[in-house]
Write an enzyme that holds these catalytic residues in place. Structure first.
Site, mmCIF file in Angstrom:
data_model
loop_
_atom_site.group_PDB
_atom_site.id
_atom_site.type_symbol
_atom_site.label_atom_id
_atom_site.label_comp_id
_atom_site.label_asym_id
_atom_site.label_seq_id
_atom_site.Cartn_x
_atom_site.Cartn_y
_atom_site.Cartn_z
ATOM 1 N N ASP A 62 0.819 -1.213 0.000
ATOM 2 C CA ASP A 62 0.000 0.000 0.000
ATOM 3 C C ASP A 62 0.857 1.269 0.000
ATOM 4 O O ASP A 62 2.079 1.213 0.189
ATOM 5 C CB ASP A 62 -0.949 0.001 1.219
ATOM 6 C CG ASP A 62 -0.246 -0.373 2.530
ATOM 7 O OD1 ASP A 62 0.995 -0.370 2.577
ATOM 8 O OD2 ASP A 62 -0.951 -0.661 3.510
ATOM 9 N N ASN A 128 -7.592 -2.558 14.371
ATOM 10 C CA ASN A 128 -8.960 -2.964 14.026
ATOM 11 C C ASN A 128 -8.975 -4.197 13.119
ATOM 12 O O ASN A 128 -9.991 -4.526 12.531
ATOM 13 C CB ASN A 128 -9.712 -1.800 13.360
ATOM 14 C CG ASN A 128 -9.048 -1.322 12.070
ATOM 15 O OD1 ASN A 128 -8.061 -1.895 11.621
ATOM 16 N ND2 ASN A 128 -9.598 -0.276 11.477
ATOM 17 N N HIS A 130 -7.144 -4.560 10.351
ATOM 18 C CA HIS A 130 -6.895 -4.334 8.921
ATOM 19 C C HIS A 130 -5.582 -4.974 8.475
ATOM 20 O O HIS A 130 -4.654 -5.127 9.260
ATOM 21 C CB HIS A 130 -6.978 -2.847 8.545
ATOM 22 C CG HIS A 130 -5.847 -1.965 8.963
ATOM 23 N ND1 HIS A 130 -6.029 -0.815 9.689
ATOM 24 C CD2 HIS A 130 -4.509 -2.032 8.733
ATOM 25 C CE1 HIS A 130 -4.862 -0.227 9.877
ATOM 26 N NE2 HIS A 130 -3.922 -0.939 9.314
ATOM 27 N N GLU A 135 -9.644 -1.961 5.420
ATOM 28 C CA GLU A 135 -10.321 -1.647 6.675
ATOM 29 C C GLU A 135 -11.537 -2.558 6.863
ATOM 30 O O GLU A 135 -11.990 -3.197 5.907
ATOM 31 C CB GLU A 135 -10.771 -0.181 6.653
ATOM 32 C CG GLU A 135 -9.622 0.829 6.509
ATOM 33 C CD GLU A 135 -8.845 1.052 7.799
ATOM 34 O OE1 GLU A 135 -8.871 0.188 8.700
ATOM 35 O OE2 GLU A 135 -8.182 2.112 7.905
HETATM 36 C C1 GLP Z 1 -0.497 0.467 8.689
HETATM 37 C C2 GLP Z 1 -0.142 -0.310 7.426
HETATM 38 C C3 GLP Z 1 -0.280 -1.782 7.634
HETATM 39 C C4 GLP Z 1 0.399 -2.177 8.931
HETATM 40 C C5 GLP Z 1 -0.291 -1.537 10.098
HETATM 41 C C6 GLP Z 1 0.314 -1.889 11.452
HETATM 42 O O1 GLP Z 1 -1.801 0.888 8.745
HETATM 43 N N1 GLP Z 1 -0.885 0.052 6.276
HETATM 44 O O2 GLP Z 1 0.274 -2.466 6.527
HETATM 45 O O3 GLP Z 1 0.375 -3.557 9.073
HETATM 46 O O4 GLP Z 1 -0.200 -0.127 9.932
HETATM 47 O O5 GLP Z 1 1.452 -1.133 11.691
HETATM 48 P P1 GLP Z 1 2.465 -1.398 12.867
HETATM 49 O O6 GLP Z 1 3.257 -2.584 12.476
HETATM 50 O O7 GLP Z 1 3.299 -0.158 12.931
HETATM 51 O O8 GLP Z 1 1.667 -1.610 14.089
#
Ligand code: GLP
Length: 234
Positions: A62, A128, A130, A135
């Site tokens: 993404d 949440n 995702h 989402e």
């Molecule tokens: C973001 C990214 C996800 C990631 C998530 C968790 O929203 N788009 O790909 O997995 O955050 O991030 P973190 O690993 O910093 O908790």
């Protein structure tokens, strides 16, 4: 779904790194990559290793809409810093957050994914549930698309920005079907704020309310979690 409970992120990264090496030895050529804090130690192990990616392809999950590689909050910037500058791939793909025509950009990205099926996909998970930026409510048959970020995601990700107003409100993300098409998926999650999402992912019903729960339908998924993230599992 295999669940490994590890002591800390370093141990989780070592586990993921060994899985990667195994798959590379087995001929994996296309790596699906994720940003966020969860894979940081994993990328560090790769940087410090003698792995050579010059014959491999990477495809990222993404990118924020409106941010390009000059912005230190963009995911292309993150990937260069964490991985690509030290371990260049033959070709690395991310959605272009600066694309003027979002529909053309998502179509371009879906074509890349169709042409270069992912062998080994790294995932984190949002609080949440995702995955990528899919989402709650995102359809399981979804392809790469433009996403309106959930308020809780904007808030969670604001820790990387000076002010919450600077967090982009939209992203371009692979869809759940793109993620599920990967041959092997390794999801890493650390910390107590991930405990609810991990419980729902592993033990809850498979529902679009918890995007990561779809992983129960995939035949080669490894979850690497620390004790805090695993604390609500029965
Ligand atoms: C973001 C990214 C996800 C990631 C998530 C968790 O929203 N788009 O790909 O997995 O955050 O991030 P973190 O690993 O910093 O908790």
């Amino acid at each position: 779904m295999k669940v490994h409970v590890v002591q800390n992120q370093a141990e989780g990264a070592a586990l993921a790194f060994n899985l990667l090496k195994e798959k590379l030895a087995g001929g994996a050529k296309v790596l699906g990559l994720a940003t966020g804090s969860s894979p940081l130690e994993f990328y560090k192990l790769i940087r410090e290793s003698d792995l050579d990616f010059s014959d491999l392809i990477s495809v990222n999950l993404d990118e924020y809409v409106g941010l390009g590689e000059e912005s230190n909050q963009s995911y292309i910037y993150f990937m260069k810093e964490q991985l690509f500058n030290s371990k260049p791939f033959k070709q690395s793909y991310l959605p272009n957050g600066l694309a003027e025509d979002a529909a053309a950009e998502t179509a371009r990205y879906n074509q890349i994914l169709a042409d270069k099926p992912i062998d080994f996909q790294i995932l984190g998970i949002g609080r949440n549930g995702h995955i990528g930026f899919n989402e709650p409510g995102a359809p399981f048959d979804g392809q790469t698309h433009l996403v309106d970020l959930a308020p809780s995601t904007i808030e969670a990700n604001s820790r990387f920005f000076e002010t919450i107003e600077e967090v982009p409100k939209q992203a371009i993300s692979m869809g759940i079907a793109n993620i599920m098409a990967a041959k092997t998926i390794v999801l890493m999650a650390y910390g107590p704020e991930k405990a609810d999402a991990i419980k729902a992912t592993v033990e809850g019903p498979v529902t679009t309310d918890v995007p990561a729960s779809v992983l129960q339908n995939h035949e080669d998924v490894v979850l690497i979690v620390d004790q805090a993230a695993a604390s609500k599992l029965s």
